[in-house]
Design an enzyme around this catalytic site. Structure first.
Site, short mmCIF file in Angstrom:
data_model
loop_
_atom_site.label_atom_id
_atom_site.label_comp_id
_atom_site.label_asym_id
_atom_site.label_seq_id
_atom_site.Cartn_x
_atom_site.Cartn_y
_atom_site.Cartn_z
CB SER A 132 -0.97 -0.08 1.22
OG SER A 132 -1.62 1.25 1.38
CE1 TYR A 139 -3.56 -2.42 5.50
CE2 TYR A 139 -2.91 -0.17 4.82
CZ TYR A 139 -3.52 -1.42 4.25
OH TYR A 139 -3.68 -1.93 3.06
#
Length: 254
Positions: free
Chosen positions: A139, A152
């Protein structure tokens, strides 16, 4: 032959469908999304493809090895692994007290350790098949320090490092690359952001240089390019984000 973890929904589903269209035989892994995975498999089968569905928790090393064993028993070889399965908790960054030790451990166990375990499980089968390719779905949160939660972002940064470490370790027989999506439209993000989803999506689209957020198919196209493109690309993470990294604009998740 390809294994796609998290292959029943979102980017995993889109990637499985595109690989099947290229003629790959598939094992689609799912953790909880059995109905979606079976629907994806049915679509592939209807188009003449060969596919197996397997429930497995990639946080478990035993399950990762069972996934590789199933692929070998069904198809006799493993050429591609797409580590797409992942998880998060949506926690606004300023709310530090909401971040538990359990959140840190669970996100790292799935997003980082799980990818490592799945890769380790396919190394020998890939070598027996003459080589292979691993793709880790990361990501832009790894570089921006912006996303669903601090754990995350950190887990995806660790995954990017894992991509480089494994690429160096497994060369020359196995290439390892990553892909870093930006904001992905769809059910996963919508469920996580709730009523904020539409406003945040529109804010990104107004700010991004290409004025579009990612669709799962956009990320799948990037994954396919890393599999079928130059044989001399390894240890790289391809950014597919509509220009988010160069935009200099941050949407607040709180």
């Amino acid at each position: 032959m390809a294994i796609v973890t998290g292959g029943g929904t979102g980017v995993g589903q889109a990637t499985a469908l595109k690989l099947a269209a290229l003629g790959y035989r598939l094992v689609i892994n799912y953790s909880r999304s059995r109905t979606d995975a079976e629907a994806t498999a049915a679509e592939i089968t209807a188009a003449g493809g060969q596919v197996r569905c397997l429930q497995a928790d990639i946080a478990s090393d035993d399950d990762c090895r069972r996934l590789a064993d199933t692929a070998m028993q069904a198809f006799g070889r493993i050429d591609v692994l797409v580590n797409c399965a992942g998880t998060t908790d949506f926690i606004p960054f300023p709310q530090l007290e909401q971040v538990s030790t359990e959140t840190w451990l669970r996100l790292y166990q799935v997003n980082v350790v799980g990818a490592f375990q799945c890769t380790r499980a396919v190394v020998e089968p890939m070598r027996q098949s003459g080589g292979g390719c691993v793709i880790n779905v990361s990501s832009v949160a790894a570089q921006l320090g912006q996303g669903s939660s601090i754990p995350y972002c950190c887990s995806k940064a660790a995954l990017d490092n894992l991509t480089v470490s494994l690429a160096r370790t497994l060369a020359p027989q196995i290439r390892v690359n990553g892909i870093a999506p930006g904001f992905i439209a769809g059910r996963w993000t919508q469920n996580g952001l709730g009523e904020r989803y539409e406003n945040i999506r529109q804010a990104y689209e107004r700010s991004l240089p290409l004025q579009q957020v990612c669709q799962p198919a956009d990320i799948a196209d990037g994954i396919i390019s890393l599999i079928t493109g130059s044989r001399l690309v390894t240890g790289q993470t391809l950014v597919v984000d509509g220009g988010m990294l160069i935009a200099g604009y941050q949407v607040k998740f709180d």
